[in-house]
Design a protein around this motif. Structure first.
Motif, PDB file in Angstrom:
ATOM      1  N   ILE A  33       0.898  -1.152   0.000  1.00  0.00           N
ATOM      2  CA  ILE A  33       0.000   0.000   0.000  1.00  0.00           C
ATOM      3  C   ILE A  33       0.934   1.198   0.000  1.00  0.00           C
ATOM      4  N   GLY A  34       1.301   1.616  -1.198  1.00  0.00           N
ATOM      5  CA  GLY A  34       2.266   2.695  -1.364  1.00  0.00           C
ATOM      6  C   GLY A  34       1.606   4.037  -1.118  1.00  0.00           C
ATOM      7  N   ASP A  35       2.416   4.993  -0.654  1.00  0.00           N
ATOM      8  CA  ASP A  35       1.870   6.353  -0.541  1.00  0.00           C
ATOM      9  C   ASP A  35       1.733   6.970  -1.937  1.00  0.00           C
ATOM     10  N   SER A  36       2.150   6.221  -2.966  1.00  0.00           N
ATOM     11  CA  SER A  36       1.833   6.581  -4.347  1.00  0.00           C
ATOM     12  C   SER A  36       0.320   6.686  -4.519  1.00  0.00           C
ATOM     13  N   LEU A  37      -0.447   6.163  -3.574  1.00  0.00           N
ATOM     14  CA  LEU A  37      -1.906   6.273  -3.640  1.00  0.00           C
ATOM     15  C   LEU A  37      -2.332   7.739  -3.720  1.00  0.00           C
TER      16      LEU A  37
ATOM     17  N   ALA B 242       2.759  -1.730   4.303  1.00  0.00           N
ATOM     18  CA  ALA B 242       2.120  -0.409   4.227  1.00  0.00           C
ATOM     19  C   ALA B 242       3.170   0.694   4.351  1.00  0.00           C
ATOM     20  N   ASP B 243       3.066   1.679   3.473  1.00  0.00           N
ATOM     21  CA  ASP B 243       3.968   2.832   3.533  1.00  0.00           C
ATOM     22  C   ASP B 243       3.618   3.726   4.708  1.00  0.00           C
ATOM     23  N   MET B 244       4.641   4.180   5.429  1.00  0.00           N
ATOM     24  CA  MET B 244       4.424   5.219   6.421  1.00  0.00           C
ATOM     25  C   MET B 244       4.559   6.541   5.673  1.00  0.00           C
TER      26      MET B 244
ATOM     27  N   VAL C   7       5.937  -2.418   7.752  1.00  0.00           N
ATOM     28  CA  VAL C   7       5.805  -1.031   7.301  1.00  0.00           C
ATOM     29  C   VAL C   7       7.052  -0.629   6.527  1.00  0.00           C
ATOM     30  N   LYS C   8       6.880   0.325   5.627  1.00  0.00           N
ATOM     31  CA  LYS C   8       8.006   0.815   4.829  1.00  0.00           C
ATOM     32  C   LYS C   8       8.255   2.283   5.134  1.00  0.00           C
ATOM     33  N   ILE C   9       9.538   2.617   5.343  1.00  0.00           N
ATOM     34  CA  ILE C   9       9.937   3.997   5.601  1.00  0.00           C
ATOM     35  C   ILE C   9      11.087   4.392   4.677  1.00  0.00           C
ATOM     36  N   GLU C  10      11.102   5.646   4.290  1.00  0.00           N
ATOM     37  CA  GLU C  10      12.089   6.144   3.327  1.00  0.00           C
ATOM     38  C   GLU C  10      13.293   6.747   4.020  1.00  0.00           C
ATOM     39  N   GLY C  11      14.476   6.186   3.738  1.00  0.00           N
ATOM     40  CA  GLY C  11      15.705   6.764   4.261  1.00  0.00           C
ATOM     41  C   GLY C  11      16.711   5.702   4.639  1.00  0.00           C
TER      42      GLY C  11
HETATM   43 NA    NA Z   1       6.030   5.015  -1.390  1.00  0.00          NA
END
Ligand code: NA
Ligand code: KIV
Length: 263
Positions: free
Chosen positions: A43-47, A83-85, A111-115
């Motif tokens: 569930i990407g925040d690309s949503l 799921a994207d945070m 969960v997925k986080i960027e960095g």
């Molecule tokens: Na994303």
């Protein structure tokens, strides 16, 4: 079929079997992708962009990701659900934990986080508290304003070294999975060979442990500009079902990504 877990993914990596991942935002597509054998649903925040028409992922809220996560979780039977945070939801370890709990309770398994390295404490905090983490490095879309656009990362010696250090740091902190976006093929290969956890590439070459695409991109329905790493699997397919199956086959047999999709 059997539930896909973090153990399944490590076993696949060890056996050299490519991992298939797609973004997914609703129960019907979750059911379809699951039946086609997609192992990981994101569930990407690309949503924010593909479902809601925003121009970046920055406006996406935790409640929106939780809503779509619950829908995907109801539709999927076997797939691992990540799921994207969203932007601003993991500024400190405590904030990340409180927000990640919401996504796990909505049905996420990870969960997925960027960095990279800066997230070490947060990844440790989450994994110690039973929340598996996928790190996202390379082109991190939540940092678009800091990066100065959606650009290929890791092209200079210095930035390639930084990316490798970030990959090692998130692994050492306890991440189960690393998504690597938009980097040169050779660097994707090197990072994948260096790590013992699976890497999932999007524009990171064919040597990653698996691949991910945004479903609207791979079905050719996103109206925006098509990134180099995207292949439209509806080309030559007679149904959405067939397109998703073609994606799974192409990732498994290594024909996707091809040279034309790589940097
Ligand atoms: Na994303
Ligand atoms: O939000 C998203 O769709 C993602 C993938 C592109 C990895 O983070």
């Amino acid at each position: 079929s059997k539930a896909v877990t973090v153990t399944t993914l490590s076993a696949q990596r060890a056996a050299g079997e490519k991992i298939t991942m797609l973004t997914c935002y609703d129960a019907s597509f979750a059911s379809l992708m699951d039946r086609c054998g997609v192992e990981v649903l994101l569930i990407g925040d690309s949503l924010g962009m593909v479902c809601n028409g925003h121009h970046s992922t920055l406006p996406v809220t935790l409640q929106e990701v939780a809503y779509h996560t619950a829908a995907v979780a109801r539709g999927a039977k076997s797939a691992l659900i990540v799921a994207d945070m969203p932007f601003g939801s993991y500024g400190t370890p405590e904030q990340a934990f409180n927000n990640a709990v919401q996504l796990m309770q909505a049905g996420a398994h990870m969960v997925k986080i960027e960095g990279g390295a800066w997230l070490g404490d947060t990844i440790r905090f989450l994994t110690e508290r039973a929340i598996p983490v996928c790190a996202h490095i390379g082109l991190t879309p939540q940092s678009v304003h800091q990066l100065g656009g959606y650009k290929v990362q890791g092209k200079t010696t210095e930035s390639a070294e930084q990316l490798k250090a970030d990959a090692l740091a998130v692994q050492a902190a306890g991440a189960s999975l690393v998504v690597i976006e938009a980097i040169p093929t050779a660097l994707g290969k090197e990072v994948t060979e260096t790590l013992h956890i699976p890497t999932i590439g999007i524009g990171a070459g064919p040597d990653c442990s698996g691949q991910v695409l945004v479903m609207h991109d791979m079905l050719g329905v996103f109206p925006g500009r098509k990134a180099r790493f995207v292949r439209n699997f509806m080309d030559g397919a007679t149904s959405i079902d067939a397109a998703i199956s073609a994606y799974v086959s192409a990732v498994k047999d290594g024909s996707f990504p091809a040279l034309e999709h790589c940097f």
